[in-house]
Design a protein around this motif. Structure first.
Motif, PDB file in Angstrom:
ATOM      1  N   HIS A   1       0.933  -1.193  -0.082  1.00 18.20           N
ATOM      2  CA  HIS A   1      -0.030  -0.014   0.297  1.00 18.20           C
ATOM      3  C   HIS A   1       0.918   1.310   0.064  1.00 18.20           C
ATOM      4  O   HIS A   1       0.480   2.353  -0.107  1.00 18.20           O
ATOM      5  N   ARG A   2       2.141   1.120   0.222  1.00 13.14           N
ATOM      6  CA  ARG A   2       3.115   2.244   0.243  1.00 13.14           C
ATOM      7  C   ARG A   2       3.062   3.210  -1.110  1.00 13.14           C
ATOM      8  O   ARG A   2       3.330   2.623  -2.205  1.00 13.14           O
TER       9      ARG A   2
ATOM     10  N   HIS B   1      15.257   8.719  -7.636  1.00 15.86           N
ATOM     11  CA  HIS B   1      13.993   8.227  -8.385  1.00 15.86           C
ATOM     12  C   HIS B   1      12.975   7.984  -7.409  1.00 15.86           C
ATOM     13  O   HIS B   1      12.943   7.734  -6.188  1.00 15.86           O
ATOM     14  N   GLY B   2      11.509   7.856  -7.926  1.00 13.77           N
ATOM     15  CA  GLY B   2      10.503   7.224  -7.071  1.00 13.77           C
ATOM     16  C   GLY B   2      10.577   5.792  -7.102  1.00 13.77           C
ATOM     17  O   GLY B   2      10.605   5.256  -8.082  1.00 13.77           O
ATOM     18  N   GLY B   3      10.590   5.236  -5.902  1.00 12.56           N
ATOM     19  CA  GLY B   3      10.756   3.937  -5.509  1.00 12.56           C
ATOM     20  C   GLY B   3      10.247   3.361  -4.359  1.00 12.56           C
ATOM     21  O   GLY B   3       9.298   4.141  -3.686  1.00 12.56           O
ATOM     22  N   HIS B   4      10.579   2.551  -3.645  1.00  8.56           N
ATOM     23  CA  HIS B   4      10.376   1.861  -2.554  1.00  8.56           C
ATOM     24  C   HIS B   4      11.268   2.056  -1.520  1.00  8.56           C
ATOM     25  O   HIS B   4      12.665   1.599  -1.799  1.00  8.56           O
ATOM     26  N   GLY B   5      11.037   2.597  -0.256  1.00  6.56           N
ATOM     27  CA  GLY B   5      12.097   2.696   0.829  1.00  6.56           C
ATOM     28  C   GLY B   5      12.927   1.520   1.010  1.00  6.56           C
ATOM     29  O   GLY B   5      14.095   1.823   1.310  1.00  6.56           O
ATOM     30  N   LEU B   6      12.545   0.477   1.163  1.00  5.90           N
ATOM     31  CA  LEU B   6      13.194  -0.577   1.341  1.00  5.90           C
ATOM     32  C   LEU B   6      14.369  -0.926   0.300  1.00  5.90           C
ATOM     33  O   LEU B   6      15.402  -1.434   0.785  1.00  5.90           O
TER      34      LEU B   6
ATOM     35  N   GLY C   1       7.243   3.515  10.286  1.00 10.86           N
ATOM     36  CA  GLY C   1       5.953   2.656  10.263  1.00 10.86           C
ATOM     37  C   GLY C   1       6.091   1.533   9.774  1.00 10.86           C
ATOM     38  O   GLY C   1       4.984   1.081   9.335  1.00 10.86           O
ATOM     39  N   LEU C   2       6.971   0.689   9.511  1.00 17.78           N
ATOM     40  CA  LEU C   2       7.162  -0.463   8.835  1.00 17.78           C
ATOM     41  C   LEU C   2       6.542  -1.770   9.414  1.00 17.78           C
ATOM     42  O   LEU C   2       6.651  -1.550  10.744  1.00 17.78           O
TER      43      LEU C   2
END
Length: 258
Positions: free
Chosen positions: A157-158, A187-192, A218-219
């Protein structure tokens, strides 16, 4: 090669492709927009040209646990500053960019998994195969994971995060004032993805970085189980550029998600 200066640090490359340093500068400025909100500190751009970039001169110091925790919290804020889409380049830039000296796409995409599979993993797998660093059997293993990624199996959902994109330990400079980020592939990505690269190549105080980030962002519990998935991109990059040893690691990591 860097050119010494009392006022700034110059990186130069006479044969730099068009836009090579300009997109680095754009990425640094974009990441830096989060600093007033508590985001990770980013090296200041002092000037940029077709064959060079001038940066604030940093003075490395011993990493501390406090600096590692602050880095984790700051990364959470930077990521939370967001991006228009997965794959979005820094504002003012369009088209391909670079990770190191290898090109990679930045085409905005609504699905993280599709973006990650088609723009971050598969292109480098193909290069690794073409260069004889990865065999067809190994490539098929990674492709199976890419099929799952592209179908959305690992989407969550992130919202798109504003990520550094090349966050290995060499691009984190610890100073007396704390950690400073350099050399992004923003770039736009996933924090992980940023955390996974820190974990892959090591970082002083990594456990403190991760714990502080997880709390601030809040992972969900169990997120670390997906770190290997987010390491497929840097492993594929290195398989293409550095050879078969990284290809072996790439395939081993992919098997856990195939």
């Amino acid at each position: 090669m860097p050119t010494p200066s009392s006022a700034h640090h110059r990186k130069s490359w006479a044969a730099a492709p068009d836009g090579f340093f300009e997109v680095e500068a754009a990425g640094l400025r974009w990441l830096g927009e989060a600093q007033p909100l508590g985001g990770a500190r980013v090296v200041e751009v002092r000037g940029v040209g077709p064959d060079h970039i001038d940066l604030e001169r940093l003075h490395p110091a011993r990493p501390t646990p406090e600096a590692a925790e602050a880095l984790g919290r700051g990364l959470a804020v930077t990521h939370g500053a967001g991006a228009p889409a997965f794959g979005s380049p820094p504002p003012g830039w369009s088209g391909d960019a670079w990770i190191g000296r290898q090109t990679q796409g930045n085409d905005p995409t609504t699905s993280w998994g599709r973006f990650y599979a088609e723009q971050r993993v598969r292109p480098f797998v193909r290069r690794a195969v073409d260069r004889g660093h990865l065999d067809a059997v190994g490539a098929r293993t990674v492709d199976r994971v890419c099929d799952r990624l592209a179908s959305g199996d690992f989407d969550d959902h992130r919202a798109p995060a504003r990520i550094h994109g090349d966050l290995w330990s060499g691009n984190v400079v610890f100073t007396a004032a704390g950690a400073v980020l350099i050399d992004p592939a923003a770039h736009g990505g996933h924090g992980l993805t940023d955390l996974a690269m820190l974990a892959l190549f090591g970082c002083p105080g990594l456990d403190r970085v991760l714990a502080a980030y997880e709390e601030a962002a809040g992972l969900e519990p169990g997120c670390r189980a997906l770190v290997g998935l987010h390491q497929l991109h840097p492993l594929a990059v290195h398989a293409a550029s550095h050879g078969p040893a990284y290809a072996v690691q790439l395939v081993e990591s992919a098997r856990a998600f195939a």
